[in-house]
Design an enzyme around this catalytic site. Structure first.
Site, PDB file in Angstrom:
ATOM      1  N   ASP A   7       1.041  -1.382   0.254  1.00  0.00           N
ATOM      2  CA  ASP A   7       0.054   0.000  -0.100  1.00  0.00           C
ATOM      3  C   ASP A   7       0.964   1.224   0.031  1.00  0.00           C
ATOM      4  O   ASP A   7       1.856   1.297   0.806  1.00  0.00           O
ATOM      5  CB  ASP A   7      -0.847  -0.076   1.300  1.00  0.00           C
ATOM      6  CG  ASP A   7      -1.862   0.896   1.244  1.00  0.00           C
ATOM      7  OD1 ASP A   7      -3.096   0.772   1.421  1.00  0.00           O
ATOM      8  OD2 ASP A   7      -1.404   2.268   0.988  1.00  0.00           O
ATOM      9  N   GLU A 106      -3.381   0.061  -3.842  1.00  0.00           N
ATOM     10  CA  GLU A 106      -2.933  -1.107  -3.177  1.00  0.00           C
ATOM     11  C   GLU A 106      -2.843  -2.327  -4.204  1.00  0.00           C
ATOM     12  O   GLU A 106      -3.741  -2.454  -4.595  1.00  0.00           O
ATOM     13  CB  GLU A 106      -4.081  -1.432  -2.197  1.00  0.00           C
ATOM     14  CG  GLU A 106      -4.366  -1.008  -1.154  1.00  0.00           C
ATOM     15  CD  GLU A 106      -5.676  -1.164  -0.374  1.00  0.00           C
ATOM     16  OE1 GLU A 106      -5.775  -1.750   0.457  1.00  0.00           O
ATOM     17  OE2 GLU A 106      -6.775  -0.877  -1.071  1.00  0.00           O
TER      18      GLU A 106
HETATM   19  P1  TTP Z   1      -5.202   5.073   1.635  1.00  0.00           P
HETATM   20  O1  TTP Z   1      -4.207   3.949   1.073  1.00  0.00           O
HETATM   21  O2  TTP Z   1      -6.201   4.448   2.269  1.00  0.00           O
HETATM   22  O3  TTP Z   1      -4.593   6.139   2.218  1.00  0.00           O
HETATM   23  P2  TTP Z   1      -3.259   7.089   1.784  1.00  0.00           P
HETATM   24  O4  TTP Z   1      -2.242   6.296   0.399  1.00  0.00           O
HETATM   25  O5  TTP Z   1      -3.646   8.281   1.362  1.00  0.00           O
HETATM   26  O6  TTP Z   1      -2.462   6.931   3.413  1.00  0.00           O
HETATM   27  P3  TTP Z   1      -1.858   5.715   3.875  1.00  0.00           P
HETATM   28  O7  TTP Z   1      -2.036   4.574   2.936  1.00  0.00           O
HETATM   29  O8  TTP Z   1      -0.464   5.885   4.209  1.00  0.00           O
HETATM   30  O9  TTP Z   1      -2.661   5.563   5.093  1.00  0.00           O
HETATM   31  O10 TTP Z   1      -5.945   5.544   0.020  1.00  0.00           O
HETATM   32  C1  TTP Z   1      -5.254   5.720  -1.147  1.00  0.00           C
HETATM   33  C2  TTP Z   1      -5.648   7.075  -1.584  1.00  0.00           C
HETATM   34  O11 TTP Z   1      -7.177   7.002  -2.048  1.00  0.00           O
HETATM   35  C3  TTP Z   1      -5.276   8.276  -1.073  1.00  0.00           C
HETATM   36  O12 TTP Z   1      -4.050   8.931  -1.267  1.00  0.00           O
HETATM   37  C4  TTP Z   1      -6.316   9.281  -1.639  1.00  0.00           C
HETATM   38  C5  TTP Z   1      -7.548   8.236  -1.969  1.00  0.00           C
HETATM   39  N1  TTP Z   1      -8.712   8.248  -0.749  1.00  0.00           N
HETATM   40  C6  TTP Z   1      -9.722   9.127  -1.119  1.00  0.00           C
HETATM   41  O13 TTP Z   1      -9.618   9.815  -2.174  1.00  0.00           O
HETATM   42  N2  TTP Z   1     -10.634   9.115  -0.112  1.00  0.00           N
HETATM   43  C7  TTP Z   1     -10.627   8.543   0.954  1.00  0.00           C
HETATM   44  O14 TTP Z   1     -11.619   8.716   1.846  1.00  0.00           O
HETATM   45  C8  TTP Z   1      -9.299   7.767   1.192  1.00  0.00           C
HETATM   46  C9  TTP Z   1      -9.393   6.723   2.531  1.00  0.00           C
HETATM   47  C10 TTP Z   1      -8.335   7.410   0.172  1.00  0.00           C
HETATM   48 MG    MG Z   2      -2.322   4.093   1.005  1.00  0.00          MG
END
Ligand code: TTP
Ligand code: MG
Length: 351
Positions: A7, A106
């Site tokens: 991820d 992911e």
């Molecule tokens: P995530 O992998 O959940 O979050 P992240 O990569 O920003 O942070 P981390 O993994 O380090 O905790 O989500 C991936 C991308 O998806 C994120 O950069 C932006 C998008 N996203 C949204 O647009 N809305 C949301 O509510 C979430 C959770 C993510």
């Molecule tokens: Mg992420």
């Protein structure tokens, strides 16, 4: 039978820091609204510096600015992140293991019969290459199932690499709250609390018949997961949600000839991508960004699947003209996107 879950860390935010190194180290938020309306939208993601102030994905940006006024704010640029996601996917594909893309940032990878030591070495290599070749940080979890690998990854965030082997999984899970188990949302969590089940270890010790009475087949699944049995498989999917490109015009304009010429280039590139995958599409979408940074989008579904560049171009011209007609601003950027695919080279039936 190790499975890797990879991820990307604060993905949209990390992509922005990559092209704006000047923002690195400052709390940064990527939001849904244009800069001028930055208080109106929602936080898509934020870097870890911003998370230190309690800012989180999904939060209204107005609230984020209350938590910390001095934030770097950027509007999301999905096509750019999608392109970076594709680069990560391409790098991973080079290793020739089955890969399942689970979201834009992911991936689950099935390493087959590889030993855990080798899996950890390889994961370190992948992590290093993503950092060096693409300039992005990620976290990798390694375990004996797809669900467990994701949980290990969550546990190791950010910039982590962690392994939990078969014989360590039950212990890894036991003290975690039930809400940490993928699939258990707020409601199920509450219903479990009502019957005195707080930790995943409590699910492992519960009566499986009682769990099935209350939660149906999911009761059995959570019982098995809690007991270290994770049979979810890595499934390669070939269906991409959409293929699109956007481009900034040489100068802001309302000249249809200039705009249509850009649309023609975009339709050509999109058509090449569609052909590479052997797809036909049923939906065509366009986007326009005006000089004042507002954006409009429009899409149209065709009667039949098509792979015609001409049809894509004509439909795009038509829809862009309608979008521009309703506004007096100059146009800065246009985009073309197709979706609702059929076909695909090497496509497998999933079910
Ligand atoms: P995530 O992998 O959940 O979050 P992240 O990569 O920003 O942070 P981390 O993994 O380090 O905790 O989500 C991936 C991308 O998806 C994120 O950069 C932006 C998008 N996203 C949204 O647009 N809305 C949301 O509510 C979430 C959770 C993510
Ligand atoms: Mg992420």
């Amino acid at each position: 039978m190790p499975i890797i879950h990879l991820d990307m860390d604060y993905f949209f935010g990390a992509c922005e820091e990559l092209r704006h190194p000047e923002f690195k180290g400052r709390p940064l938020v990527v939001g849904t609204s244009p800069e001028k309306d930055k208080h109106k939208g929602v936080v898509q993601t934020c870097n870890y510096e911003a998370r230190a102030f309690g800012i989180r994905s999904g939060m209204p940006t107005a609230q984020a600015f209350k938590l910390h006024a001095d934030l770097v704010y950027l509007q999301e640029d999905y096509d750019y992140y999608d392109g970076m996601s594709r680069k990560v996917h391409d790098l991973l594909r080079g290793y020739n293991f089955p890969i399942e893309q689970m979201s834009i940032d992911e991936f689950a990878i099935d390493l087959g019969s590889m030993g855990y030591e080798e899996a950890e070495r390889l994961s370190g290599e992948i992590k290093g290459r993503i950092r060096k070749e693409l300039g992005l940080p990620c976290t990798i979890g390694i375990s004996c199932g797809k669900v467990f690998a994701k949980m290990v990854c969550d546990d190791a965030k950010p910039d982590g690499l962690k392994t939990v082997r078969e014989d360590e999984v039950r212990e890894f899970l036991s003290e975690k709250g039930v809400g940490k188990l993928p699939g258990i949302g707020k409601k199920t969590e509450e219903r479990l609390h009502e019957i005195g089940i707080e930790k995943i270890g409590d699910i492992a010790k519960a009566n499986v018949i009682e769990l099935m009475d209350r939660f149906g087949i999911f009761g059995k699944e959570m019982y098995e997961l809690a007991n270290g049995i994770d049979e979810s498989k890595v499934i390669e999917k070939y269906d991409v949600l959409s293929i699109g490109r956007e481009a900034t015009l040489d100068e802001p304009t309302r000249d249809a000839v200039k705009i249509n010429s850009k649309l023609s280039e975009l339709a050509h590139t999109v058509k090449e991508e569609v052909d590479k995958k052997g797809f036909t599409f049923k939906t065509i979408g366009v986007k326009v960004r005006f000089q004042d940074f507002t954006e409009k989008v429009k899409s149209r579904s065709l009667q039949n699947y098509s792979n015609s560049e001409e049809l894509m171009y004509r439909t795009a011209v038509d829809m862009i003209a309608a979008l521009i007609g309703g506004k007096e601003e100059y146009v800065r950027k246009v985009g073309v996107r197709v979706s609702s695919f059929s076909g695909g080279k090497g496509q497998k039936r999933l079910f």
